[in-house]
Motif scaffolding. Structure first.
Motif, PDB file in Angstrom:
ATOM      1  N   ARG A 102      46.406  -9.811 -13.185  1.00 32.37           N
ATOM      2  CA  ARG A 102      47.018  -8.491 -13.007  1.00 32.37           C
ATOM      3  C   ARG A 102      46.057  -7.387 -13.471  1.00 32.37           C
ATOM      4  O   ARG A 102      45.909  -6.364 -12.812  1.00 32.37           O
ATOM      5  N   THR A 103      45.378  -7.607 -14.593  1.00 34.23           N
ATOM      6  CA  THR A 103      44.410  -6.629 -15.104  1.00 34.23           C
ATOM      7  C   THR A 103      43.257  -6.459 -14.119  1.00 34.23           C
ATOM      8  O   THR A 103      42.839  -5.334 -13.825  1.00 34.23           O
ATOM      9  N   ASP A 104      42.749  -7.582 -13.602  1.00 37.05           N
ATOM     10  CA  ASP A 104      41.654  -7.523 -12.624  1.00 37.05           C
ATOM     11  C   ASP A 104      42.083  -6.781 -11.362  1.00 37.05           C
ATOM     12  O   ASP A 104      41.318  -5.994 -10.804  1.00 37.05           O
ATOM     13  N   LYS A 119      41.981  -3.095 -11.887  1.00 34.65           N
ATOM     14  CA  LYS A 119      40.607  -2.582 -11.841  1.00 34.65           C
ATOM     15  C   LYS A 119      40.155  -2.403 -10.397  1.00 34.65           C
ATOM     16  O   LYS A 119      39.561  -1.385 -10.039  1.00 34.65           O
ATOM     17  N   VAL A 120      40.424  -3.400  -9.556  1.00 34.31           N
ATOM     18  CA  VAL A 120      40.048  -3.323  -8.140  1.00 34.31           C
ATOM     19  C   VAL A 120      40.775  -2.164  -7.475  1.00 34.31           C
ATOM     20  O   VAL A 120      40.190  -1.407  -6.696  1.00 34.31           O
ATOM     21  N   LYS A 121      42.045  -2.002  -7.795  1.00 38.82           N
ATOM     22  CA  LYS A 121      42.845  -0.917  -7.216  1.00 38.82           C
ATOM     23  C   LYS A 121      42.240   0.441  -7.564  1.00 38.82           C
ATOM     24  O   LYS A 121      42.111   1.313  -6.698  1.00 38.82           O
ATOM     25  N   ARG A 122      41.845   0.610  -8.841  1.00 46.46           N
ATOM     26  CA  ARG A 122      41.242   1.876  -9.257  1.00 46.46           C
ATOM     27  C   ARG A 122      39.933   2.131  -8.516  1.00 46.46           C
ATOM     28  O   ARG A 122      39.658   3.249  -8.082  1.00 46.46           O
ATOM     29  N   LYS A 123      39.119   1.080  -8.349  1.00 45.98           N
ATOM     30  CA  LYS A 123      37.850   1.231  -7.625  1.00 45.98           C
ATOM     31  C   LYS A 123      38.099   1.630  -6.178  1.00 45.98           C
ATOM     32  O   LYS A 123      37.408   2.484  -5.627  1.00 45.98           O
ATOM     33  N   GLN A 175      36.871   4.900  -4.159  1.00 42.33           N
ATOM     34  CA  GLN A 175      36.119   4.814  -2.909  1.00 42.33           C
ATOM     35  C   GLN A 175      36.812   5.624  -1.818  1.00 42.33           C
ATOM     36  O   GLN A 175      36.162   6.298  -1.025  1.00 42.33           O
ATOM     37  N   GLY A 176      38.106   5.557  -1.783  1.00 48.45           N
ATOM     38  CA  GLY A 176      38.854   6.335  -0.801  1.00 48.45           C
ATOM     39  C   GLY A 176      38.618   7.821  -0.978  1.00 48.45           C
ATOM     40  O   GLY A 176      38.432   8.560  -0.004  1.00 48.45           O
ATOM     41  N   LYS A 177      38.598   8.269  -2.223  1.00 54.94           N
ATOM     42  CA  LYS A 177      38.344   9.687  -2.499  1.00 54.94           C
ATOM     43  C   LYS A 177      36.932  10.065  -2.073  1.00 54.94           C
ATOM     44  O   LYS A 177      36.713  11.139  -1.517  1.00 54.94           O
ATOM     45  N   ASN A 178      35.973   9.181  -2.340  1.00 55.51           N
ATOM     46  CA  ASN A 178      34.579   9.454  -1.952  1.00 55.51           C
ATOM     47  C   ASN A 178      34.431   9.533  -0.434  1.00 55.51           C
ATOM     48  O   ASN A 178      33.724  10.400   0.087  1.00 55.51           O
ATOM     49  N   ILE A 179      35.106   8.634   0.283  1.00 55.52           N
ATOM     50  CA  ILE A 179      35.039   8.646   1.753  1.00 55.52           C
ATOM     51  C   ILE A 179      35.661   9.936   2.286  1.00 55.52           C
ATOM     52  O   ILE A 179      35.128  10.564   3.203  1.00 55.52           O
ATOM     53  N   GLU A 180      36.788  10.345   1.701  1.00 55.29           N
ATOM     54  CA  GLU A 180      37.419  11.603   2.119  1.00 55.29           C
ATOM     55  C   GLU A 180      36.467  12.775   1.911  1.00 55.29           C
ATOM     56  O   GLU A 180      36.379  13.671   2.749  1.00 55.29           O
ATOM     57  N   LEU A 181      35.744  12.773   0.801  1.00 57.57           N
ATOM     58  CA  LEU A 181      34.799  13.843   0.504  1.00 57.57           C
ATOM     59  C   LEU A 181      33.665  13.876   1.539  1.00 57.57           C
ATOM     60  O   LEU A 181      33.292  14.952   2.019  1.00 57.57           O
ATOM     61  N   VAL A 182      33.162  12.702   1.928  1.00 60.00           N
ATOM     62  CA  VAL A 182      32.103  12.634   2.946  1.00 60.00           C
ATOM     63  C   VAL A 182      32.619  13.215   4.258  1.00 60.00           C
ATOM     64  O   VAL A 182      31.936  14.017   4.912  1.00 60.00           O
TER      65      VAL A 182
END
Length: 157
Positions: free
Chosen positions: A114-116, A119-123, A127-134
């Motif tokens: 669940r912890t792992d 972490k993946v969800k946060r990453k 990434q989604g925010k970075n793609i939106e910014l691009v």
């Protein structure tokens, strides 16, 4: 599960230890200071009635079901094996403790997974925010109006 605790009832432990239920009760009564509320408790009248209705027993049952069973937590089971002095009880308790350990390990593994996943969800969210910014930058660049053509500077031929 009784009172949000994983428990084993005296009758089940007696069967596993190959002794009578009254011997389990006698062992507990003879060593009551070793069984605080978080190790062992007797079912309340409501819990007992609910339990009896689930297993459909009568008041005249010869297994002594007229009395509320004792419910033992993991620590209570461990303590009980120390007061019931038989080889069968000792060997059975070893197996029970191994099962409790496996269950704890399973829940620990699930917790790690669940912890792992968090972490993946946060990453992925980052990434989604970075793609939106691009894409936002691309949109801004494509929306810019082209500047009018400037006259060339220099010698004309």
């Amino acid at each position: 599960m009784i009172r949000n605790e994983k428990v084993m009832l005296d009758r089940d432990l007696a069967q596993l230890y190959n002794v009578e239920t009254k011997r389990v009760k006698e062992a507990v009564q003879g060593n009551i200071s070793g069984f605080p509320e978080d190790f062992m408790f007797e079912l309340s009248k409501a819990e007992f009635d609910n339990w009896r209705s689930q297993i459909a027993t009568s008041n005249a049952d010869k297994l002594g079901l007229r009395y509320a069973p004792m419910a033992f937590t993991e620590h209570g089971v461990l303590m009980l094996s120390g007061v019931i002095n038989s080889e069968s009880a000792i060997q059975t308790n070893i197996q029970i403790m191994r099962i409790f350990s496996k269950i704890k390990q399973h829940f620990s593994d699930v917790s790690d997974i669940r912890t792992d996943l968090e972490k993946v969800k946060r990453k992925l969210e980052n990434q989604g925010k970075n793609i939106e910014l691009v894409f936002q930058y691309i949109d801004e660049l494509s929306e810019k109006k082209e500047l009018p053509e400037r006259s060339k500077i220099g010698y004309k031929k």
